[in-house]
Write a protein that holds these residues in place. Sequence first.
Motif, PDB file in Angstrom:
ATOM      1  N   LEU A 299      15.183   5.824  56.021  1.00 40.82           N
ATOM      2  CA  LEU A 299      14.463   6.448  54.920  1.00 40.82           C
ATOM      3  C   LEU A 299      13.065   6.894  55.335  1.00 40.82           C
ATOM      4  O   LEU A 299      12.541   7.888  54.812  1.00 40.82           O
ATOM      5  CB  LEU A 299      14.381   5.489  53.738  1.00 40.82           C
ATOM      6  N   VAL A 300      12.441   6.172  56.246  1.00 40.84           N
ATOM      7  CA  VAL A 300      11.152   6.632  56.788  1.00 40.84           C
ATOM      8  C   VAL A 300      11.322   7.980  57.486  1.00 40.84           C
ATOM      9  O   VAL A 300      10.508   8.912  57.321  1.00 40.84           O
ATOM     10  CB  VAL A 300      10.566   5.581  57.738  1.00 40.84           C
ATOM     11  N   HIS A 301      12.396   8.103  58.246  1.00 40.66           N
ATOM     12  CA  HIS A 301      12.676   9.362  58.921  1.00 40.66           C
ATOM     13  C   HIS A 301      12.953  10.477  57.906  1.00 40.66           C
ATOM     14  O   HIS A 301      12.453  11.614  58.039  1.00 40.66           O
ATOM     15  CB  HIS A 301      13.880   9.180  59.852  1.00 40.66           C
ATOM     16  N   VAL A 302      13.746  10.148  56.878  1.00 37.65           N
ATOM     17  CA  VAL A 302      14.056  11.138  55.846  1.00 37.65           C
ATOM     18  C   VAL A 302      12.786  11.559  55.104  1.00 37.65           C
ATOM     19  O   VAL A 302      12.584  12.746  54.812  1.00 37.65           O
ATOM     20  CB  VAL A 302      15.108  10.574  54.871  1.00 37.65           C
ATOM     21  N   ARG A 303      11.924  10.597  54.790  1.00 31.34           N
ATOM     22  CA  ARG A 303      10.669  10.932  54.108  1.00 31.34           C
ATOM     23  C   ARG A 303       9.831  11.877  54.960  1.00 31.34           C
ATOM     24  O   ARG A 303       9.214  12.823  54.430  1.00 31.34           O
ATOM     25  CB  ARG A 303       9.898   9.663  53.799  1.00 31.34           C
TER      26      ARG A 303
ATOM     27  N   LYS B  93       0.273  20.085  46.429  1.00 29.00           N
ATOM     28  CA  LYS B  93       0.548  19.200  47.564  1.00 29.00           C
ATOM     29  C   LYS B  93       0.488  17.736  47.135  1.00 29.00           C
ATOM     30  O   LYS B  93       1.381  16.935  47.487  1.00 29.00           O
ATOM     31  CB  LYS B  93      -0.473  19.474  48.672  1.00 29.00           C
ATOM     32  N   VAL B  94      -0.537  17.380  46.372  1.00 29.13           N
ATOM     33  CA  VAL B  94      -0.651  15.998  45.906  1.00 29.13           C
ATOM     34  C   VAL B  94       0.544  15.622  45.036  1.00 29.13           C
ATOM     35  O   VAL B  94       1.159  14.554  45.203  1.00 29.13           O
ATOM     36  CB  VAL B  94      -1.976  15.806  45.143  1.00 29.13           C
ATOM     37  N   GLU B  95       0.907  16.507  44.098  1.00 30.17           N
ATOM     38  CA  GLU B  95       2.011  16.202  43.194  1.00 30.17           C
ATOM     39  C   GLU B  95       3.338  16.084  43.939  1.00 30.17           C
ATOM     40  O   GLU B  95       4.140  15.182  43.667  1.00 30.17           O
ATOM     41  CB  GLU B  95       2.091  17.292  42.115  1.00 30.17           C
ATOM     42  N   LEU B  96       3.578  17.002  44.889  1.00 29.08           N
ATOM     43  CA  LEU B  96       4.864  16.972  45.596  1.00 29.08           C
ATOM     44  C   LEU B  96       4.942  15.797  46.568  1.00 29.08           C
ATOM     45  O   LEU B  96       6.016  15.221  46.765  1.00 29.08           O
ATOM     46  CB  LEU B  96       5.071  18.299  46.328  1.00 29.08           C
ATOM     47  N   MET B  97       3.824  15.434  47.200  1.00 28.52           N
ATOM     48  CA  MET B  97       3.846  14.247  48.044  1.00 28.52           C
ATOM     49  C   MET B  97       4.121  12.996  47.214  1.00 28.52           C
ATOM     50  O   MET B  97       4.834  12.083  47.653  1.00 28.52           O
ATOM     51  CB  MET B  97       2.495  14.098  48.766  1.00 28.52           C
ATOM     52  N   HIS B  98       3.570  12.974  46.020  1.00 32.86           N
ATOM     53  CA  HIS B  98       3.871  11.849  45.125  1.00 32.86           C
ATOM     54  C   HIS B  98       5.357  11.849  44.748  1.00 32.86           C
ATOM     55  O   HIS B  98       5.985  10.784  44.683  1.00 32.86           O
ATOM     56  CB  HIS B  98       3.005  11.958  43.874  1.00 32.86           C
ATOM     57  N   GLU B  99       5.923  13.028  44.511  1.00 34.44           N
ATOM     58  CA  GLU B  99       7.352  13.113  44.186  1.00 34.44           C
ATOM     59  C   GLU B  99       8.210  12.645  45.354  1.00 34.44           C
ATOM     60  O   GLU B  99       9.205  11.926  45.168  1.00 34.44           O
ATOM     61  CB  GLU B  99       7.699  14.556  43.821  1.00 34.44           C
ATOM     62  N   VAL B 100       7.840  13.025  46.575  1.00 35.89           N
ATOM     63  CA  VAL B 100       8.591  12.584  47.760  1.00 35.89           C
ATOM     64  C   VAL B 100       8.532  11.064  47.889  1.00 35.89           C
ATOM     65  O   VAL B 100       9.553  10.400  48.156  1.00 35.89           O
ATOM     66  CB  VAL B 100       8.037  13.275  49.019  1.00 35.89           C
ATOM     67  N   ALA B 101       7.332  10.499  47.725  1.00 33.34           N
ATOM     68  CA  ALA B 101       7.203   9.040  47.820  1.00 33.34           C
ATOM     69  C   ALA B 101       8.032   8.347  46.743  1.00 33.34           C
ATOM     70  O   ALA B 101       8.686   7.317  47.004  1.00 33.34           O
ATOM     71  CB  ALA B 101       5.726   8.650  47.696  1.00 33.34           C
ATOM     72  N   ALA B 102       8.040   8.912  45.525  1.00 29.80           N
ATOM     73  CA  ALA B 102       8.827   8.308  44.443  1.00 29.80           C
ATOM     74  C   ALA B 102      10.318   8.351  44.759  1.00 29.80           C
ATOM     75  O   ALA B 102      11.049   7.364  44.529  1.00 29.80           O
ATOM     76  CB  ALA B 102       8.541   9.038  43.130  1.00 29.80           C
ATOM     77  N   GLN B 103      10.817   9.456  45.302  1.00 27.44           N
ATOM     78  CA  GLN B 103      12.237   9.553  45.656  1.00 27.44           C
ATOM     79  C   GLN B 103      12.583   8.581  46.784  1.00 27.44           C
ATOM     80  O   GLN B 103      13.662   7.955  46.770  1.00 27.44           O
ATOM     81  CB  GLN B 103      12.585  10.989  46.065  1.00 27.44           C
ATOM     82  N   CYS B 104      11.685   8.433  47.744  1.00 30.59           N
ATOM     83  CA  CYS B 104      11.946   7.481  48.837  1.00 30.59           C
ATOM     84  C   CYS B 104      11.968   6.043  48.311  1.00 30.59           C
ATOM     85  O   CYS B 104      12.816   5.230  48.711  1.00 30.59           O
ATOM     86  CB  CYS B 104      10.879   7.626  49.925  1.00 30.59           C
ATOM     87  N   ARG B 105      11.036   5.709  47.417  1.00 30.19           N
ATOM     88  CA  ARG B 105      11.050   4.359  46.853  1.00 30.19           C
ATOM     89  C   ARG B 105      12.320   4.113  46.053  1.00 30.19           C
ATOM     90  O   ARG B 105      12.926   3.023  46.134  1.00 30.19           O
ATOM     91  CB  ARG B 105       9.820   4.157  45.964  1.00 30.19           C
ATOM     92  N   ALA B 106      12.731   5.106  45.298  1.00 29.12           N
ATOM     93  CA  ALA B 106      13.966   4.947  44.525  1.00 29.12           C
ATOM     94  C   ALA B 106      15.163   4.760  45.435  1.00 29.12           C
ATOM     95  O   ALA B 106      16.033   3.898  45.198  1.00 29.12           O
ATOM     96  CB  ALA B 106      14.165   6.162  43.609  1.00 29.12           C
ATOM     97  N   ALA B 107      15.237   5.548  46.523  1.00 28.47           N
ATOM     98  CA  ALA B 107      16.349   5.407  47.466  1.00 28.47           C
ATOM     99  C   ALA B 107      16.313   4.050  48.160  1.00 28.47           C
ATOM    100  O   ALA B 107      17.354   3.396  48.345  1.00 28.47           O
ATOM    101  CB  ALA B 107      16.305   6.546  48.494  1.00 28.47           C
ATOM    102  N   GLY B 108      15.119   3.595  48.549  1.00 32.25           N
ATOM    103  CA  GLY B 108      15.011   2.296  49.206  1.00 32.25           C
ATOM    104  C   GLY B 108      15.409   1.153  48.298  1.00 32.25           C
ATOM    105  O   GLY B 108      16.105   0.205  48.724  1.00 32.25           O
ATOM    106  N   THR B 109      14.991   1.216  47.033  1.00 32.50           N
ATOM    107  CA  THR B 109      15.357   0.162  46.076  1.00 32.50           C
ATOM    108  C   THR B 109      16.868   0.108  45.878  1.00 32.50           C
ATOM    109  O   THR B 109      17.488  -0.973  45.879  1.00 32.50           O
ATOM    110  CB  THR B 109      14.651   0.418  44.736  1.00 32.50           C
TER     111      THR B 109
END
Length: 482
Positions: A390-394, A228-244
């Motif tokens: 992106l907040v909604h997608v996350r 759970k910790v690893e996948l939540m980190h992966e989701v946050a990383a993908q959202c940051r990449a999409a936002g950037t």
Amino acid sequence: MTTQQLSDLPAETVDVVTRWNPDGVARLKSGEAPQRGVFVAGPRRAGKTTLAGGLRALDASALTFVEDPIDARVVLMVLDAAAPLGREELSVLDVVARPAVPVVFALSKTDVHRNWAGVSERNRALLARHAARFADAEIHPVAAGGSGVEALLSALLRAARAQAPDPRSATLTVLEQTRRMIVATARSVRETEPGAELRAERVRALTLRDGRRTERVAQLRGQVQLAKVELMHEVAAQCRAAGTTARAEIDRAGRGTLAGYPDRLAEMVREKSGAVDAAVTARLDDLRSRAGVTVSAPETAVPLPEPVVPDGPEPRHRGLEDRMTILIGASAGLGLGRLVVSPLSMVPALDIATIPLTLALGAVAAWWLTRARGHVAERAHVRQWATEALVHVRSRWEQFVLGRLLAAEAQVSEAIIAESRVCARDVDERVAQIDVELRRLVARRNGQLSSCERDLGAVDRGLQEVRLQLGEPNRRVERLNT
């Protein structure tokens, strides 16, 4: 006693001896005398081993030493010259000195104790008082240097030759040997615990009866939390990449690009969703592998939802800032126009023409400034919309990850429980087989002990009859172990 006399014993005694000691029965039938030798007896630390070694060194072929008084033709009783014999020596003598077996006495350590002659006389008197057969017993003094050993050897050889073989004694020997075999077998059966390996296997099987279900479930919970910790980190990383990426593209986008940017963001979200789905699938496969279970159709638990981007941004509301931009643009345009046409005002003929030109330039400048301000505002509007989208997608991605994790944990837990049931069933079947085998071994052991007790009783009855004929007391054979 001949073979015919052996058959005069109780039939059960003859049967037991035939079964347990066929070699002894064969010797009796052939008339062969039993192999006998010298049995060395005496109290502790009397020098028995040293004296026996000296006799062997003097003539190794003259005597045969035996380990059991039953097999003895002559008994060598070793006494210590340190003090007269006492209760211990007499008790040993009672055990080993049967009436049919001669006893030769030796007094050891005479080179160490000066008063050995007095001790020897005292021993002779005590032996005569103890038993009439020892009234004229000769005690042979021996020393560590070998003094007196030759005389002792000669006495032993004379005693052995003087003993005439007695058939009844041979039968008694066979019976005593048979009894010794039965007692040794019964002791071995009694001391050996039947099924020790089976009991150890039973303990091990019951210890792991549930297939380590508790430990595996606890490990699974820890792995799920880590995933759970690893996948939540992966989701946050993908959202940051999409936002950037979205912010960089919006900052460079023109009016046409901004109008179609919702489609571009939807495409980007689909790409990132594929990456999230791949990460979740790989992590859950690793989770199942670590749990050591196989789950059928794992992907049907929580289907991957189609990533949905919210609808495009609402039309931007034109407010006070836009009106102020128009006024500021018009004012700036008029000033810029006057600046541009100021050279023309120097010519009187063109003075009238500068007015419309100034107005035209002011209108163009006002229009451009207002349009540029609107473009900037539109970018900010789309950027704000992309951030909220992106907040909604996350949120949808996190919901998807948690759903997949919960479904995988439930499936793996069910698989562990199913394997635990199978393991418990197999263990119960094996434990039942072990219990049956243990009961069989115990029954067999009890049967062997009962058989030994019956055979021992039959041999004891035969021994009692033979001893009565030989005139020996009915001694307990267990004392021979003293």
